[in-house]
Design a protein around this motif. Structure first.
Motif, PDB file in Angstrom:
ATOM      1  N   ALA A   1       0.617  -1.608  -0.114  1.00 48.21           N
ATOM      2  CA  ALA A   1       0.213  -0.233  -0.368  1.00 48.21           C
ATOM      3  C   ALA A   1       1.131   1.239   0.228  1.00 48.21           C
ATOM      4  O   ALA A   1       0.888   2.272  -0.625  1.00 48.21           O
ATOM      5  N   ALA A   2       1.669   0.673   0.844  1.00 47.65           N
ATOM      6  CA  ALA A   2       3.309   2.298   0.841  1.00 47.65           C
ATOM      7  C   ALA A   2       3.589   2.354  -1.069  1.00 47.65           C
ATOM      8  O   ALA A   2       3.463   3.432  -1.290  1.00 47.65           O
ATOM      9  N   TYR A   3       3.776   1.402  -1.202  1.00 42.71           N
ATOM     10  CA  TYR A   3       4.077   1.775  -2.672  1.00 42.71           C
ATOM     11  C   TYR A   3       3.084   2.041  -3.862  1.00 42.71           C
ATOM     12  O   TYR A   3       3.045   3.308  -4.416  1.00 42.71           O
ATOM     13  N   VAL A   4       1.533   1.884  -3.535  1.00 42.50           N
ATOM     14  CA  VAL A   4       0.377   2.745  -4.511  1.00 42.50           C
ATOM     15  C   VAL A   4       1.002   4.220  -3.860  1.00 42.50           C
ATOM     16  O   VAL A   4       0.570   4.767  -4.722  1.00 42.50           O
ATOM     17  N   GLU A   5       0.568   4.317  -2.690  1.00 40.55           N
ATOM     18  CA  GLU A   5       0.532   5.962  -2.102  1.00 40.55           C
ATOM     19  C   GLU A   5       1.750   6.433  -2.924  1.00 40.55           C
ATOM     20  O   GLU A   5       1.706   7.667  -3.664  1.00 40.55           O
ATOM     21  N   ALA A   6       3.448   5.522  -3.463  1.00 41.62           N
ATOM     22  CA  ALA A   6       4.160   6.439  -3.312  1.00 41.62           C
ATOM     23  C   ALA A   6       3.762   6.882  -4.865  1.00 41.62           C
ATOM     24  O   ALA A   6       4.591   8.045  -4.907  1.00 41.62           O
ATOM     25  N   ALA A   7       3.715   6.138  -5.750  1.00 38.56           N
ATOM     26  CA  ALA A   7       3.621   6.011  -7.145  1.00 38.56           C
ATOM     27  C   ALA A   7       2.196   7.214  -6.826  1.00 38.56           C
ATOM     28  O   ALA A   7       1.953   7.640  -7.944  1.00 38.56           O
ATOM     29  N   LEU A   8       1.452   7.200  -6.661  1.00 36.46           N
ATOM     30  CA  LEU A   8      -0.202   7.791  -6.475  1.00 36.46           C
ATOM     31  C   LEU A   8       0.409   9.672  -6.288  1.00 36.46           C
ATOM     32  O   LEU A   8       0.562  10.643  -7.015  1.00 36.46           O
ATOM     33  N   GLU A   9       0.890   9.228  -5.305  1.00 38.06           N
ATOM     34  CA  GLU A   9       2.347  11.205  -5.132  1.00 38.06           C
ATOM     35  C   GLU A   9       3.214  11.655  -6.384  1.00 38.06           C
ATOM     36  O   GLU A   9       2.905  12.775  -6.284  1.00 38.06           O
ATOM     37  N   ARG A  10       3.837  10.627  -7.014  1.00 38.80           N
ATOM     38  CA  ARG A  10       3.839  10.251  -7.941  1.00 38.80           C
ATOM     39  C   ARG A  10       3.308  11.430  -9.375  1.00 38.80           C
ATOM     40  O   ARG A  10       3.986  12.172 -10.664  1.00 38.80           O
ATOM     41  N   GLY A  11       2.049  10.763  -8.871  1.00 40.95           N
ATOM     42  CA  GLY A  11       1.045  10.824 -10.020  1.00 40.95           C
ATOM     43  C   GLY A  11       0.665  10.562 -10.967  1.00 40.95           C
ATOM     44  O   GLY A  11       0.570  10.416 -12.344  1.00 40.95           O
TER      45      GLY A  11
ATOM     46  N   GLU B   1      -1.627  13.157   3.347  1.00 42.25           N
ATOM     47  CA  GLU B   1      -2.533  12.074   2.223  1.00 42.25           C
ATOM     48  C   GLU B   1      -2.621  10.509   1.912  1.00 42.25           C
ATOM     49  O   GLU B   1      -2.835  10.208   1.472  1.00 42.25           O
ATOM     50  N   TYR B   2      -1.303  10.646   2.243  1.00 43.51           N
ATOM     51  CA  TYR B   2      -0.354   9.315   2.047  1.00 43.51           C
ATOM     52  C   TYR B   2       0.038   8.512   3.591  1.00 43.51           C
ATOM     53  O   TYR B   2       0.696   8.274   3.492  1.00 43.51           O
ATOM     54  N   PRO B   3      -0.940   8.281   4.683  1.00 41.97           N
ATOM     55  CA  PRO B   3      -0.401   7.613   5.687  1.00 41.97           C
ATOM     56  C   PRO B   3       0.256   6.957   5.743  1.00 41.97           C
ATOM     57  O   PRO B   3       1.364   6.556   6.787  1.00 41.97           O
ATOM     58  N   MET B   4      -0.013   5.719   4.895  1.00 40.01           N
ATOM     59  CA  MET B   4       0.349   4.452   5.147  1.00 40.01           C
ATOM     60  C   MET B   4       2.024   4.555   4.634  1.00 40.01           C
ATOM     61  O   MET B   4       2.765   3.768   4.701  1.00 40.01           O
ATOM     62  N   LEU B   5       1.848   5.878   3.386  1.00 42.74           N
ATOM     63  CA  LEU B   5       3.525   5.644   2.702  1.00 42.74           C
ATOM     64  C   LEU B   5       4.371   6.725   3.997  1.00 42.74           C
ATOM     65  O   LEU B   5       5.815   5.945   4.617  1.00 42.74           O
ATOM     66  N   THR B   6       4.314   7.012   4.187  1.00 46.39           N
ATOM     67  CA  THR B   6       4.826   8.263   5.626  1.00 46.39           C
ATOM     68  C   THR B   6       4.420   6.676   7.153  1.00 46.39           C
ATOM     69  O   THR B   6       5.660   7.069   7.725  1.00 46.39           O
ATOM     70  N   GLY B   7       3.588   6.355   7.539  1.00 45.10           N
ATOM     71  CA  GLY B   7       4.174   5.110   7.945  1.00 45.10           C
ATOM     72  C   GLY B   7       4.388   3.981   8.250  1.00 45.10           C
ATOM     73  O   GLY B   7       5.183   3.856   9.266  1.00 45.10           O
ATOM     74  N   VAL B   8       4.903   3.703   7.185  1.00 45.62           N
ATOM     75  CA  VAL B   8       5.692   2.191   7.207  1.00 45.62           C
ATOM     76  C   VAL B   8       7.341   3.182   7.202  1.00 45.62           C
ATOM     77  O   VAL B   8       7.791   2.402   8.104  1.00 45.62           O
ATOM     78  N   ILE B   9       7.795   4.358   6.125  1.00 43.89           N
ATOM     79  CA  ILE B   9       9.121   4.890   6.746  1.00 43.89           C
ATOM     80  C   ILE B   9       9.013   5.333   8.601  1.00 43.89           C
ATOM     81  O   ILE B   9      10.381   5.028   8.823  1.00 43.89           O
TER      82      ILE B   9
END
Length: 565
Positions: free
Chosen positions: A262-272, A433-441
């Motif tokens: 889910a964190a990778y998904v959010e990273a890609a969404l953040e990329r646009g 906006e991307y809590p799983m990405l920041t939560g994993v980090i």
């Protein structure tokens, strides 16, 4: 499972009578072997499971349909077996090429590249830190020249190739694309997977180079590049395997893996990127451990969890984005140096659990892997294990054959519930906006994952040492043994030959072309453009793995793990 309330009540009442009568009489005669039975993950197991009232269409459904608990293919293995993909690599590219051809000749259906540690850490074979490690736990690849030898005589449009590489994934993928072009195979036709999962390196494996932020940039660069130019390639294999090998439980394995996904998904969404642009090419990699039913339930739970996360949380519309597709490897950490032939039985049970759980790709460990890289005989036995399950056991004849088992369905629900609690805990550590990405980090930086995994590993070891958990040959059924000596050893001459070839390459290649390509990469790294494009140019110019990684080291720096007690 489809009983009505009245019928369920009748069964419960009958059960009470059974407990007071038949069961009591039996227990008075023969006591059970322990007071409490638990799965390997510590989930308490009841003596007996009864039917449950479930919504079949919502909770199970049909194979090939949401929520995919019964499998991502409508016909299971009846139309197509799983890919038999033995992980292999040692010595020089030539040595490994010969092993690949042997395995293909024995009926293997996919390739899986194990790289040596220097390659995984972005060093050439002549770097001082590589001394003694060249070709030892995987094949040494320094340049596109080695990659070309690795796949010599193997048409890359006819095989699927999995590459276990993470921090320098873009470099090795660029070299693979370059070799394919030399074979006349367009990158659009390539099929395979790069592991490309840097989160689990910080959590469990330790083969990272760059800090998290630029590492995530490199991961999403590959998502974007593959979506545009290598559409049949799986751009990541999000891996729970290594966390399980480090000691986590089945519940933690799918919770942490799907959280990383889910964190990778959010990273890609953040990329646009648009979710349905990249999500169908996300793949996973799981461990199949010793607790037979728990592993089957784990795979079924993971499929349903991912489908729900992708559709309900991230709004994916393409059904391919909902499907959890994965490779499985039997548990290397379950193998013992004592009585190594027993490992054949362990791997068989683990492989059978993976198949009954619905894996799409499988590696079975060899019985000698507690000692060294497998011998040819040991890897053949491991491959034959899969072939016997596939062609002789009959378990492939129907889809999801254990569905409807009162125990399996209960255990699937239980694992999902516990894993979702873990995922929400990780998500709650994040922000924005991307809590799983920041939560994993944050979980990486604070040592959350390390502590959870270490605690689970400690509990297991205590159970073994106190004889609460039996391991045959370790704490029970021990015997005097002859020294096991039939192991594969990588000759020290491999390192000398690899260094010699590297020297010749540096003399022979166009130095100015290499320098120009590396300078363009440095400029791109300092900006925001996708780095796959300049790295492909570097690979084509015959720059080495270390030269390319050094440019990125210069710009991004290196990650230093924090020591947390």
């Amino acid at each position: 499972m489809m009983f009505d309330e009245k019928k369920l009540q009748e069964i419960k009442e009958h059960c009470s009578k059974w407990e007071d009568g038949v069961l009591r009489k039996t227990l008075d005669s023969v006591a059970e072997s322990c007071e409490e039975f638990r799965t390997l993950s510590g989930i308490p197991v009841q003596r007996l499971y009864l039917p449950q009232q479930k919504d079949y269409m919502q909770d199970l459904g049909f194979p090939g349909e949401y929520p995919y608990i019964r499998g991502v293919h409508a016909t299971g293995y009846r139309g197509r077996l799983w890919t038999m993909r033995q992980y292999a690599g040692y010595g020089t590219a030539k040595d490994t090429n010969q092993r690949y051809k042997y395995l293909i000749g024995q009926g293997q259906t996919g390739l899986s590249v194990a790289f040596d540690l220097p390659t995984q850490l972005g060093y050439d074979s002549d770097h001082p830190l590589a001394d003694g490690e060249v070709g030892k736990v995987g094949v040494a690849v320094d340049s596109v020249q080695d990659m070309e030898i690795l796949f010599r005589g193997i048409p890359l449009d006819k095989v699927t190739t999995s590459m276990t590489i993470n921090a320098p994934t873009n470099v090795l993928l660029a070299m693979y694309i370059t070799v394919a072009a030399k074979q006349g195979v367009a990158q659009e036709k390539l099929r395979g997977t790069v592991q490309n999962d840097i989160f689990k390196e910080y959590v469990a494996r330790g083969n990272y180079i760059f800090p998290p932020e630029p590492s995530i940039r490199l991961v999403t660069d590959i998502f974007e590049y593959c979506a545009q130019h290598v559409p049949k390639w799986n751009s990541i294999s999000i891996s729970g395997y290594h966390m399980r090998e480090a000691g986590c439980t089945a519940v933690q394995e799918i919770a942490f893996t799907l959280a990383n996904g889910a964190a990778y998904v959010e990273a890609a969404l953040e990329r646009g990127l648009q979710i349905d642009q990249f999500a169908p090419r996300l793949s996973f990699f799981f461990n199949s451990h010793k607790d037979f039913f728990e592993e089957i339930a784990k795979f079924r739970a993971a499929r349903r969890m991912w489908a729900r996360i992708m559709r309900e949380r991230y709004g994916a519309k393409n059904s391919c984005s909902w499907m959890l597709r994965y490779h499985t490897q039997t548990a290397g950490c379950s193998l013992t140096a004592q009585q190594p032939e027993n490992n054949i039985i362990r791997s068989t049970l683990e492989a059978l659990a993976a198949v009954l759980g619905g894996t799409q790709s499988l590696h079975t460990n060899s019985y000698d892997e507690a000692y060294a890289t497998p011998t040819e005989k040991a890897v053949r036995v491991a491959l034959r294990t899969q072939q016997i399950i596939a062609h002789e056991s009959g378990v492939v004849n129907t889809v999801d054959p254990l569905a409807g088992s009162y125990f399996i369905e209960w255990l699937t629900d239980e694992i999902e519930e516990q894993a979702m609690k873990y995922m929400e805990r990780i998500r709650s550590m994040g922000e924005g906006e991307y809590p799983m990405l920041t939560g994993v980090i944050k979980g990486i930086e604070t040592g959350f994952f390390h502590k959870e995994i270490s605690d689970a590993a400690y509990r297991y070891q205590r159970e073994v040492e106190s004889d609460a958990r039996i391991v045959v040959g370790i704490n029970k059924f021990k015997m005097e043994e002859e020294k096991f000596s039939k192991t594969l050893r990588v000759d020290e001459a491999v390192q000398r030959a690899q260094i010699e070839r590297l020297k010749k390459l540096r003399k022979k290649r166009d130095g100015k072309k290499v320098q120009d390509a590396l300078e363009k990469l440095e400029k791109a790294a300092e900006g925001t453009e996708n780095l796959m494009y300049p790295v492909v140019k570097c690979a084509g110019a015959q720059a080495t793995v270390e030269e390319i990684c050094d440019v990125m080291r210069l710009v991004f720096g290196e990650y230093k793990e924090k020591t947390i007690f």
